[in-house]
Design an enzyme around this catalytic site. Sequence first.
Site, mmCIF file in Angstrom:
data_model
loop_
_atom_site.group_PDB
_atom_site.id
_atom_site.type_symbol
_atom_site.label_atom_id
_atom_site.label_comp_id
_atom_site.label_asym_id
_atom_site.label_seq_id
_atom_site.Cartn_x
_atom_site.Cartn_y
_atom_site.Cartn_z
ATOM 1 N N HIS A 51 0.824 -1.230 0.000
ATOM 2 C CA HIS A 51 0.000 0.000 0.000
ATOM 3 C C HIS A 51 0.856 1.278 0.000
ATOM 4 O O HIS A 51 0.327 2.369 -0.214
ATOM 5 C CB HIS A 51 -0.922 0.036 1.223
ATOM 6 C CG HIS A 51 -1.964 -1.040 1.224
ATOM 7 N ND1 HIS A 51 -2.830 -1.238 0.172
ATOM 8 C CD2 HIS A 51 -2.267 -1.989 2.154
ATOM 9 C CE1 HIS A 51 -3.631 -2.266 0.447
ATOM 10 N NE2 HIS A 51 -3.301 -2.740 1.632
ATOM 11 N N ASP A 76 -2.868 -10.704 -2.524
ATOM 12 C CA ASP A 76 -3.451 -10.217 -1.272
ATOM 13 C C ASP A 76 -4.934 -9.885 -1.488
ATOM 14 O O ASP A 76 -5.361 -9.582 -2.601
ATOM 15 C CB ASP A 76 -2.688 -8.952 -0.849
ATOM 16 C CG ASP A 76 -2.968 -8.503 0.563
ATOM 17 O OD1 ASP A 76 -2.176 -8.842 1.459
ATOM 18 O OD2 ASP A 76 -3.974 -7.790 0.775
ATOM 19 N N HIS A 119 -6.363 -7.292 -0.579
ATOM 20 C CA HIS A 119 -6.480 -5.851 -0.843
ATOM 21 C C HIS A 119 -5.676 -5.469 -2.089
ATOM 22 O O HIS A 119 -4.586 -6.011 -2.316
ATOM 23 C CB HIS A 119 -5.955 -5.052 0.355
ATOM 24 C CG HIS A 119 -6.645 -5.385 1.645
ATOM 25 N ND1 HIS A 119 -6.163 -6.347 2.508
ATOM 26 C CD2 HIS A 119 -7.785 -4.914 2.186
ATOM 27 C CE1 HIS A 119 -6.985 -6.444 3.557
ATOM 28 N NE2 HIS A 119 -7.984 -5.587 3.381
ATOM 29 N N ASP A 153 -4.517 -12.831 3.248
ATOM 30 C CA ASP A 153 -5.786 -12.402 3.844
ATOM 31 C C ASP A 153 -6.979 -12.658 2.914
ATOM 32 O O ASP A 153 -8.107 -12.301 3.243
ATOM 33 C CB ASP A 153 -5.737 -10.925 4.281
ATOM 34 C CG ASP A 153 -5.078 -10.028 3.258
ATOM 35 O OD1 ASP A 153 -4.772 -10.497 2.145
ATOM 36 O OD2 ASP A 153 -4.838 -8.848 3.588
#
Length: 307
Positions: free
Chosen positions: A126, A163, A165, A244
């Site tokens: 991120h 991931d 995200h 995740d």
Amino acid sequence: MTTAYLTHPACEEHKLADDHPESPQRLEAIQNRLIAGQLMDFLRWREADSATLAQLNATHCPEYVASIFARAPEEGHVALDDETLMMPNTLEAALRASGAVVKAVDMVLQDEVNNAFCAVRPPGHHAEYDKAMGFCVFNNIAVGARHALDAYGLERIAIIDIDCHHGNGTESIFESDARVLYASSYQYPLFPYPDPGASHDNIVHMPLEKGAKGEEFRAAYKRDLFPALEAFKPQLIMISAGFDALAEDPMGQLRLKEEDIVWVTQHLLDIAERYCEGRMVSVLEGGYNTDATGRAVFSHLKVMTGL
Ligand SMILES: [Zn+2]
């Protein structure tokens, strides 16, 4: 096949609040599972060096990097944004996390090992050019990829982000660099709320609806990624390995199983073997159910080692 396992004790010294999901126990769970499953014996364990200022400045805005060094607290904490905190040990952990990926790239591109896994935190995907975000300070995988471009003159690197995200940071750093293909499968809508339609030619979005299972995940990879990857013919494959997206994870609502991690790892390894002598560097991102993350990393590494 020979697989390197890169980490550093400092990555376990970065401690947020006691109940924070991005915890040192994540790395402990991974290592315990690898030891219990007797896979650690087959890995070439290496301690990470710190990323150098030059390596960080090649990826991030130098003023941003300087501000991270300047703001690192000696006690208490500093908030870089609402959810990204620096504690006294964070800077050291972040430097080792990016340094691990640089070293993994060196080991793989110098043919010391076939592939490598970096068990590091804080995560990185991120973190943008000039901004910390979502628990991430430096974009570890981007620092490693930039090193592969600059130090080895690679012209085609594929970064695949599994991931839950979207890896907004990695995308923003490389979206104007045709030497890097960045592909991300992610739950949508969910933090960091990307625009799944906005795209450059070297960017692949694979948004998945809440509750999506392995079937939808695999269909997206077959439809949107594998043909693009075959056409791209990567010289190095890097994986932003977040766990995740597993069904057990408390921070995402995708429903992947361990066998889906095995499936995607095997397919990426097959493509790496076809185009780049199996060269692959995988880097831990998220994954907040520690048991599930430990099991998934074990399965991921079992494929990478060929055992
Ligand atoms: Zn994540």
